[in-house]
Scaffold this motif. Structure first.
Motif, short mmCIF file in Angstrom:
data_model
loop_
_atom_site.label_atom_id
_atom_site.label_comp_id
_atom_site.label_asym_id
_atom_site.label_seq_id
_atom_site.Cartn_x
_atom_site.Cartn_y
_atom_site.Cartn_z
N PRO A 51 0.82 -1.22 0.00
CA PRO A 51 0.00 0.00 0.00
C PRO A 51 0.85 1.27 0.00
CG PRO A 51 -0.81 -1.58 1.62
CD PRO A 51 0.54 -2.07 1.16
N VAL A 52 0.56 2.17 -0.93
CA VAL A 52 1.23 3.47 -1.01
C VAL A 52 0.18 4.53 -1.31
CG1 VAL A 52 3.40 2.46 -1.84
CG2 VAL A 52 1.71 3.28 -3.49
N THR A 53 0.52 5.79 -1.09
CA THR A 53 -0.41 6.87 -1.41
C THR A 53 -0.51 7.04 -2.92
OG1 THR A 53 1.28 8.60 -1.42
CG2 THR A 53 0.26 8.08 0.71
N SER A 54 -1.57 7.72 -3.36
CA SER A 54 -1.75 7.96 -4.80
C SER A 54 -0.59 8.74 -5.38
CB SER A 54 -3.06 8.73 -5.05
OG SER A 54 -4.17 7.94 -4.72
N ALA A 55 -0.10 9.74 -4.61
CA ALA A 55 1.02 10.55 -5.09
C ALA A 55 2.25 9.68 -5.30
CB ALA A 55 1.32 11.67 -4.11
N GLU A 56 2.50 8.77 -4.37
CA GLU A 56 3.65 7.88 -4.50
C GLU A 56 3.45 6.91 -5.66
OE1 GLU A 56 5.13 7.54 0.15
OE2 GLU A 56 3.42 6.36 -0.52
N PHE A 57 2.22 6.42 -5.80
CA PHE A 57 1.92 5.46 -6.86
C PHE A 57 2.18 6.06 -8.24
CE2 PHE A 57 -1.01 3.59 -9.94
CZ PHE A 57 -0.77 2.24 -9.78
N HIS A 58 1.74 7.28 -8.46
CA HIS A 58 1.86 7.88 -9.79
C HIS A 58 3.29 8.28 -10.13
CE1 HIS A 58 -2.34 7.66 -10.72
NE2 HIS A 58 -2.66 8.28 -9.60
N LYS A 59 4.17 8.28 -9.13
CA LYS A 59 5.58 8.55 -9.40
C LYS A 59 6.33 7.27 -9.82
CE LYS A 59 6.02 12.43 -6.16
NZ LYS A 59 6.64 12.87 -4.87
N LEU A 60 5.71 6.13 -9.61
CA LEU A 60 6.36 4.86 -9.92
C LEU A 60 6.42 4.63 -11.43
CD1 LEU A 60 4.68 2.49 -7.28
CD2 LEU A 60 6.97 3.47 -7.16
N ALA A 61 7.50 4.01 -11.87
CA ALA A 61 7.58 3.59 -13.27
C ALA A 61 6.54 2.50 -13.50
CB ALA A 61 8.98 3.07 -13.57
N GLU A 62 6.10 2.34 -14.75
CA GLU A 62 5.05 1.38 -15.07
C GLU A 62 5.36 -0.02 -14.55
OE1 GLU A 62 2.03 1.85 -16.42
OE2 GLU A 62 2.44 4.00 -16.36
N GLU A 63 6.62 -0.43 -14.64
CA GLU A 63 6.99 -1.79 -14.26
C GLU A 63 6.79 -2.06 -12.77
OE1 GLU A 63 11.37 -2.56 -14.09
OE2 GLU A 63 11.48 -0.52 -14.90
N TYR A 64 6.72 -1.00 -11.96
CA TYR A 64 6.56 -1.19 -10.52
C TYR A 64 5.13 -1.00 -10.03
CZ TYR A 64 11.66 -1.10 -10.15
OH TYR A 64 13.00 -1.39 -10.28
N LYS A 65 4.27 -0.44 -10.86
CA LYS A 65 2.93 -0.12 -10.40
C LYS A 65 2.12 -1.36 -10.04
CE LYS A 65 2.43 4.46 -12.42
NZ LYS A 65 1.80 5.31 -13.44
N SER A 66 2.39 -2.47 -10.69
CA SER A 66 1.65 -3.69 -10.37
C SER A 66 2.03 -4.25 -8.99
CB SER A 66 1.89 -4.77 -11.43
OG SER A 66 3.24 -5.17 -11.44
N LEU A 67 3.13 -3.76 -8.42
CA LEU A 67 3.57 -4.21 -7.10
C LEU A 67 2.98 -3.36 -5.98
CD1 LEU A 67 7.37 -4.70 -7.90
CD2 LEU A 67 5.50 -6.35 -8.15
N ALA A 68 2.37 -2.24 -6.36
CA ALA A 68 1.84 -1.30 -5.37
C ALA A 68 0.32 -1.31 -5.36
CB ALA A 68 2.36 0.11 -5.66
N PHE A 69 -0.24 -0.85 -4.24
CA PHE A 69 -1.69 -0.75 -4.10
C PHE A 69 -2.02 0.64 -3.56
CE2 PHE A 69 -5.19 -0.70 -1.04
CZ PHE A 69 -6.25 -1.04 -1.86
N THR A 70 -3.02 1.28 -4.13
CA THR A 70 -3.44 2.59 -3.64
C THR A 70 -4.93 2.78 -3.88
OG1 THR A 70 -2.81 4.92 -3.56
CG2 THR A 70 -3.09 3.95 -5.75
N VAL A 71 -5.48 3.73 -3.17
CA VAL A 71 -6.88 4.13 -3.38
C VAL A 71 -6.89 5.65 -3.42
CG1 VAL A 71 -9.23 4.13 -2.48
CG2 VAL A 71 -7.77 2.12 -2.15
N SER A 72 -7.36 6.20 -4.51
CA SER A 72 -7.36 7.65 -4.69
C SER A 72 -8.17 8.34 -3.59
CB SER A 72 -7.95 7.99 -6.06
OG SER A 72 -7.97 9.39 -6.26
N GLY A 73 -7.60 9.40 -3.05
CA GLY A 73 -8.30 10.18 -2.04
C GLY A 73 -7.95 9.84 -0.61
N TYR A 74 -7.13 8.82 -0.42
CA TYR A 74 -6.76 8.41 0.94
C TYR A 74 -5.23 8.39 1.07
CZ TYR A 74 -11.63 6.99 1.10
OH TYR A 74 -12.99 6.98 1.04
#
Length: 245
Positions: free
Chosen positions: A27-50
């Motif tokens: 779990p990471v924040t949306s801001a942290e998630f959108h900074k991730l390269a595409e290859e790492y996004k599938s390893l992260a979980f986020t919910v917008s607004g929290y």
């Protein structure tokens, strides 16, 4: 007939690979998630607004429970709203609950499906894959443009066009044998399509933003040496929480 998502959500299908995949997400924040390269996004979980770690962790726990135990969207929404409202947050709307639930559970299911479809035995017997989109008003034109297209199972196109290919995407992959391809007169393509006419207008054939990777191909690894800081931090928090618990 139920679609593949409904079968999973009803507890009729549970893949160990799906449970492991979602359980490994950090779990990471949306801001942290959108900074991730595409290859790492599938390893992260986020919910917008929290942004609070405790809230994101609760979302993750409830979705993992849904995948493991076959909880419904209704169960998920009720559990999360009870948690959120007790902490001063506004509860989820039906649309928010459906979007969060369907996208995450569908992704986990499709990862489990991918692991099974790519086993050596299945690949030998069913070496072709066909993109299968739902035909109704909710389906995106670009996804409809992919419907019925057949490629070899090992074609690079599946690195980008493996469902889900957008929020609330209901598309799936159908495996085919050599005989099925011949009997149905299907064309096996080898080049990714660029554009097509759908319902009287031309559309560019592209997955939705942030959905152009195959999540099943990026497994979590305990060695975080090359991982972005956000994922390292999330992993360390999880380790500490498990140790303290």
């Amino acid at each position: 007939m139920n679609d593949l998502f409904d079968l999973l959500a009803d507890g009729e299908i549970v893949f160990e690979e799906a449970v492991k995949y979602f359980g490994d997400k950090l779990p990471v924040t949306s801001a942290e998630f959108h900074k991730l390269a595409e290859e790492y996004k599938s390893l992260a979980f986020t919910v917008s607004g929290y942004t609070k770690a405790q809230v994101l962790k609760k979302f993750h726990e409830e979705l993992l429970k849904a995948i493991e135990d076959g909880l419904t969207i209704k169960d998920f929404k009720e559990n999360m709203n009870d948690f959120l409202e007790r902490r001063g947050y506004t509860g989820l709307t039906n649309f928010q609950a459906d979007n969060i639930f369907r996208t995450n559970v569908q992704t986990a299911y499709q990862v489990g499906h991918y692991k099974q479809m790519t086993s050596p035995e299945v690949m030998k017997l069913r070496p072709y894959w066909m993109y299968d989109a739902v035909h109704d008003s909710r389906t995106r034109p670009s996804h409809l443009a992919m419907d019925g297209r057949v490629f070899r199972a090992d074609d690079p196109i599946w690195n980008a066009w493996y469902p889900p290919n957008g929020f609330r995407c209901r598309c799936s992959i159908v495996t085919l044998s050599e005989r099925q391809v011949q009997e149905r007169g299907l064309k096996v393509e080898s080049e990714p399509p660029v554009s097509a006419e759908v319902n009287g207008r031309f559309v560019n054939i592209l997955p939705d933003p942030n959905f152009s990777t195959n999540p099943a191909k990026h497994a979590f690894k305990p060695d975080l040496t090359d991982y972005p800081p956000a994922l390292k931090k999330a992993f360390e928090k999880r380790q500490k929480s498990q140790k303290d618990g």
